[in-house]
Design a protein around this motif. Structure first.
Motif, PDB file in Angstrom:
ATOM      1  N   LEU A 319       0.834  -1.185   0.000  1.00  0.00           N
ATOM      2  CA  LEU A 319       0.000   0.000   0.000  1.00  0.00           C
ATOM      3  C   LEU A 319       0.874   1.242   0.000  1.00  0.00           C
ATOM      4  N   ASN A 320       0.386   2.314  -0.624  1.00  0.00           N
ATOM      5  CA  ASN A 320       1.069   3.596  -0.534  1.00  0.00           C
ATOM      6  C   ASN A 320       1.022   4.070   0.920  1.00  0.00           C
ATOM      7  N   ASP A 321       2.212   4.162   1.549  1.00  0.00           N
ATOM      8  CA  ASP A 321       2.243   4.564   2.957  1.00  0.00           C
ATOM      9  C   ASP A 321       2.332   6.074   3.131  1.00  0.00           C
ATOM     10  N   PHE A 322       2.252   6.824   2.008  1.00  0.00           N
ATOM     11  CA  PHE A 322       2.267   8.284   2.020  1.00  0.00           C
ATOM     12  C   PHE A 322       3.547   8.854   2.641  1.00  0.00           C
ATOM     13  N   THR A 323       4.655   8.136   2.472  1.00  0.00           N
ATOM     14  CA  THR A 323       5.929   8.652   2.945  1.00  0.00           C
ATOM     15  C   THR A 323       6.276   9.940   2.213  1.00  0.00           C
ATOM     16  N   ILE A 324       6.684  10.965   2.945  1.00  0.00           N
ATOM     17  CA  ILE A 324       7.033  12.239   2.353  1.00  0.00           C
ATOM     18  C   ILE A 324       8.467  12.167   1.838  1.00  0.00           C
ATOM     19  N   ARG A 325       8.652  12.467   0.551  1.00  0.00           N
ATOM     20  CA  ARG A 325       9.976  12.407  -0.066  1.00  0.00           C
ATOM     21  C   ARG A 325      10.297  13.741  -0.724  1.00  0.00           C
ATOM     22  N   ALA A 326      11.589  14.035  -0.812  1.00  0.00           N
ATOM     23  CA  ALA A 326      12.021  15.262  -1.483  1.00  0.00           C
ATOM     24  C   ALA A 326      11.901  15.110  -2.988  1.00  0.00           C
TER      25      ALA A 326
END
Length: 326
Positions: A319-326
């Protein structure tokens, strides 16, 4: 934060709509640095959190050997320096369930809202230009119906006041609530994706080939400036296991439209693919999922490649864990 350095010298094949490069020598270096800061605004006892994220990234590509390039072609091989800065607002909480992409273990389901804006600057070997973009993602679990997550995103470069290499995307995906059916648990999965290029370079296209739309169908001519795809699966997870190995039967259907700018994507040819198969996995072993599939493609373009029978080791989907990435 993090950093990456790549120095590569290799022979590879590159296929473009207008030409192909066989055994092309590619010699390049890549430098990539990013860092970020998270600020917690609030949280509660149920695990819901509201955060602000500030992230930045610097990426540099230097090529020594590459295919022939031009000002408006093969941007991937341009020497360039790119600086990006993101500002993100995230309100997230997590629910728990199982029999989603795993075969029994508990999985976290993210719900909430993410608002993200991006600004940047690229110093390209042909011209300097600015970048801007935004995205909105929302996800929710609907009682007795299931889970849905949707994203709207837009971004592109600005060169002399003209937007170029832009893209507009709408994506929605999710799955039904779990149902009990005799010796099986049942879930229905779906994904809908619309992508439209905005003033893209002449050799830049989107595709519905293989995992980009019609799974298992490969054709270099399934390209365009905009596309609409629909993928759906119905999974039957077996309740029992055999020495720790669990299995699931599934049926799938893919549909896709691909076309150029200037007319609705629905007015282009519809391509489809259908299949049935089985996935086998042992959650206690660090091995990929074994997948066997029989597929049928009733409407495909000429000179297409496909496999009616498909056997592969598949990495576990997440699942898309909505991790914030640059």
């Amino acid at each position: 934060g993090g950093m990456k350095f790549v120095s590569a010298r290799l022979l590879d094949d590159f296929i473009f709509p207008d030409t192909s490069f066989v055994n092309q020598l590619l010699n390049y270096e890549e430098y990539d640095y990013w860092f970020g800061r998270s600020v917690l605004l609030s949280s509660d006892i149920n695990g819901s959190r509201i955060n602000l994220y500030l992230t930045a990234r610097y990426n540099r590509h230097v090529f020594f050997e590459r295919p022939e390039i031009g000002e408006n072609i093969r941007h991937t091989f341009h020497n360039r320096d790119l600086i990006l800065a993101d500002f993100t607002f995230a309100q997230l909480s997590y629910l728990k369930s199982n029999y989603i992409y795993g075969f029994g273990p508990t999985e976290d389901i993210p719900t909430g809202l993410i608002l993200k804006t991006t600004a940047g600057y690229e110093n390209n070997q042909f011209f300097p230009r600015w970048y801007s973009g935004f995205s909105i993602t929302g996800s929710r679990y609907l009682n007795q119906l299931g889970y849905i997550s949707s994203t709207v995103a837009y971004g592109g470069f600005i060169n002399n006041g003209i937007r170029e290499q832009g893209v507009f995307k709408i994506n929605s995906s999710g799955f039904s609530d779990i149902l009990s059916l005799g010796r099986f648990f049942l879930r229905q999965f779906f994904s809908v994706d619309f992508t439209s290029g905005i003033n893209r370079f002449e050799d830049e296209f989107v595709t519905i080939s293989n995992n980009s739309g019609i799974r298992g169908l490969r054709n270099n001519q399934l390209i365009g400036k905009q596309k609409l795809t629909l993928q759906t699966e119905i999974m039957f997870y077996a309740r029992q296991n055999w020495y720790g190995f669990r299995y699931a039967f599934y049926g799938m259907a893919d549909m896709g439209w691909i076309g150029l700018d200037g007319r609705p994507v629905f007015r282009n040819n519809l391509y489809t693919g259908f299949g049935v198969g089985i996935r086998v996995r042992n959650e206690h072993l660090n091995f990929p999922t074994l997948q066997m599939r029989f597929a049928f493609y009733p409407r495909i373009p000429e000179h297409s490649a496909y496999n009616l029978f498909y056997l592969i080791a598949e990495r576990r989907r997440e699942l898309n864990d909505f991790t914030i990435r640059a």
